[in-house]
Write a protein that holds these residues in place. Structure first.
Motif, PDB file in Angstrom:
ATOM      1  N   TYR A   1     -18.720  19.053  48.494  1.00  0.00           N
ATOM      2  CA  TYR A   1     -18.980  17.993  49.472  1.00  0.00           C
ATOM      3  C   TYR A   1     -19.984  18.452  50.537  1.00  0.00           C
ATOM      4  N   GLN A   2     -19.873  19.723  50.959  1.00  0.00           N
ATOM      5  CA  GLN A   2     -20.828  20.273  51.925  1.00  0.00           C
ATOM      6  C   GLN A   2     -22.241  20.291  51.350  1.00  0.00           C
ATOM      7  N   ILE A   3     -22.345  20.673  50.078  1.00  0.00           N
ATOM      8  CA  ILE A   3     -23.653  20.743  49.421  1.00  0.00           C
ATOM      9  C   ILE A   3     -24.266  19.352  49.333  1.00  0.00           C
ATOM     10  N   LYS A   4     -23.462  18.379  48.981  1.00  0.00           N
ATOM     11  CA  LYS A   4     -23.954  16.992  48.940  1.00  0.00           C
ATOM     12  C   LYS A   4     -24.440  16.544  50.318  1.00  0.00           C
ATOM     13  N   ALA A   5     -23.695  16.940  51.361  1.00  0.00           N
ATOM     14  CA  ALA A   5     -24.076  16.568  52.732  1.00  0.00           C
ATOM     15  C   ALA A   5     -25.416  17.187  53.134  1.00  0.00           C
ATOM     16  N   MET A   6     -25.816  18.245  52.438  1.00  0.00           N
ATOM     17  CA  MET A   6     -27.108  18.886  52.682  1.00  0.00           C
ATOM     18  C   MET A   6     -28.253  18.125  52.005  1.00  0.00           C
ATOM     19  N   GLY A   7     -27.912  17.059  51.274  1.00  0.00           N
ATOM     20  CA  GLY A   7     -28.927  16.258  50.592  1.00  0.00           C
ATOM     21  C   GLY A   7     -29.212  16.701  49.177  1.00  0.00           C
TER      22      GLY A   7
ATOM     23  N   VAL B   1     -29.511  10.219  36.853  1.00  0.00           N
ATOM     24  CA  VAL B   1     -28.819  10.764  38.026  1.00  0.00           C
ATOM     25  C   VAL B   1     -29.596  10.336  39.264  1.00  0.00           C
ATOM     26  N   ARG B   2     -28.907   9.665  40.182  1.00  0.00           N
ATOM     27  CA  ARG B   2     -29.547   9.192  41.402  1.00  0.00           C
ATOM     28  C   ARG B   2     -29.632  10.307  42.449  1.00  0.00           C
ATOM     29  N   ASN B   3     -30.534  10.148  43.384  1.00  0.00           N
ATOM     30  CA  ASN B   3     -30.646  11.093  44.493  1.00  0.00           C
ATOM     31  C   ASN B   3     -29.334  11.183  45.267  1.00  0.00           C
TER      32      ASN B   3
ATOM     33  N   GLU C   1     -33.054  26.729  47.157  1.00  0.00           N
ATOM     34  CA  GLU C   1     -33.229  25.444  47.851  1.00  0.00           C
ATOM     35  C   GLU C   1     -33.504  24.305  46.870  1.00  0.00           C
ATOM     36  N   PRO C   2     -32.577  24.063  45.944  1.00  0.00           N
ATOM     37  CA  PRO C   2     -32.820  23.058  44.895  1.00  0.00           C
ATOM     38  C   PRO C   2     -32.656  21.627  45.401  1.00  0.00           C
TER      39      PRO C   2
END
Length: 251
Positions: A194-200, A25-27, A168-169
Motif C-alpha cells: 500500500y505504501q508503494i502504491k501511495a508513491m505512485g 494494467v492501469r497507472n 525507481e520503477p
C-alpha cells in the motif's frame, strides 16, 4: 494505460505456456495475476521483463513496444521485479545489494569512477541518499552492513523488494512475495505494498495467498493452462464458476 499485452503466445518445445493472452494494467493500479501451479503466470512475467521473447503478440509499456527487448533495457524504461525464489548477492551486505538496483540510475562513467571526478562523488552521494531512503522505508537500518545470507528469509525478501525499488520503477512486478512469510511478515508486506502504491508505483502481483490477493488487488486476471479464463474485481472472481473449477475441479 501503463502496460498492455496483446495476444501474447509463448511455447517451450511444443508445449504452449501462454496462449494468446491479452490484458491491461492501469497507472497506479494493483493488479493480481492468479491461477493454479503451471498456469503460465511466471512465464508472463518473464516475457514482460525480457527474459523470454514471445513467438507472437506484442507488449507495450508506457506507450513503447518492449516486445523482445533485453532485460536491462526494460529495467531502464521503468520496470522492476522480484522473483519467486529470492535472488540476492549472498556475500554482499544489505546496502550493497540494494545499491545494485541503482545501476540504471547511475550517471557516472567508468572514467569518472576510475579517476574519482567531481561527477563521481556527486553521483555516489545521491545514490547513497536514495539507498538510505529505501533502507528506512523497509525498516532495514539495523541490518545495513549485515551480509545478506546471514539474515532470515523474511528480511531477505525485504532486501529484494528494496533493491527493486532502488531503480525507481513505474511498474513493480512481485512474484509470490508472501511465499515463506509468517502471518506478521505477510501483514507487513501488505502494508508495504500500500505504501508503494501511495508513491505512485503500479504493482503487478502473483500470489497464492488468496486472502491476501482478494483484499489487496483492485482487479484480477485468472489464468489456467496458459489462457485467461476470467478477469474482474475480487468479488466477481471469487464467485466465478470457471475459477472455482480451475482451483477445485468439478465432478
Amino acid at each position: 494505460m501503463l502496460l498492455q499485452l496483446n495476444n501474447v503466445f509463448k511455447t517451450f518445445g511444443g508445449i504452449v505456456a501462454i496462449n494468446n493472452l491479452s490484458f491491461e494494467v492501469r497507472n497506479n493500479q494493483i493488479l493480481g495475476l492468479i491461477g493454479p501451479n503451471g498456469a503460465g503466470k511466471t512465464t508472463v512475467f518473464n516475457c514482460i521483463t525480457g527474459i523470454y521473447k514471445p513467438e507472437k503478440g506484442t507488449i507495450y509499456f508506457d506507450g513503447k513496444n518492449i516486445t523482445g527487448l533485453k532485460p536491462h533495457v526494460i529495467s531502464k524504461l521503468g520496470i522492476a521485479r522480484t522473483f519467486q525464489t529470492i535472488r540476492l548477492f549472498p556475500s554482499m551486505s544489505v546496502a550493497e545489494n540494494i545499491m545494485a538496483g541503482r545501476h540504471t540510475k547511475c550517471r557516472q562513467t567508468w572514467f569518472d569512477s576510475l579517476i574519482r571526478t567531481p561527477k563521481y562523488f556527486k553521483d555516489e552521494k545521491e545514490n547513497w541518499l536514495k539507498i538510505k531512503y529505501y533502507i528506512d522505508l523497509l525498516k532495514l537500518s539495523e541490518y545495513t552492513t549485515s551480509i545478506v545470507s546471514s539474515l532470515p528469509y523474511g528480511l531477505q525478501r525485504k532486501v529484494e523488494i528494496a533493491r527493486a525499488l532502488a531503480s525507481e520503477p513505474k511498474l513493480l512486478i512481485l512474484d509470490e512475495p508472501a511465499a515463506g512469510l509468517n502471518n506478521k511478515e505477510t501483514q507487513e508486506l501488505v502494508d508495504l505494498i500500500y505504501q508503494i502504491k501511495a508513491m505512485g508505483i503500479t504493482i503487478l502481483l502473483i500470489e497464492h495467498d488468496m486472502d491476501m490477493m482478494m483484499s489487496l488487488a483492485e482487479y484480477i486476471i485468472v489464468m489456467n493452462f496458459g489462457e485467461k479464463i476470467a478477469e474482474g474485481i475480487p468479488s466477481e472472481i471469487q464467485s466465478n464458476p470457471q475459477v472455482i473449477e480451475a482451483y477445485l475441479g468439478s465432478e
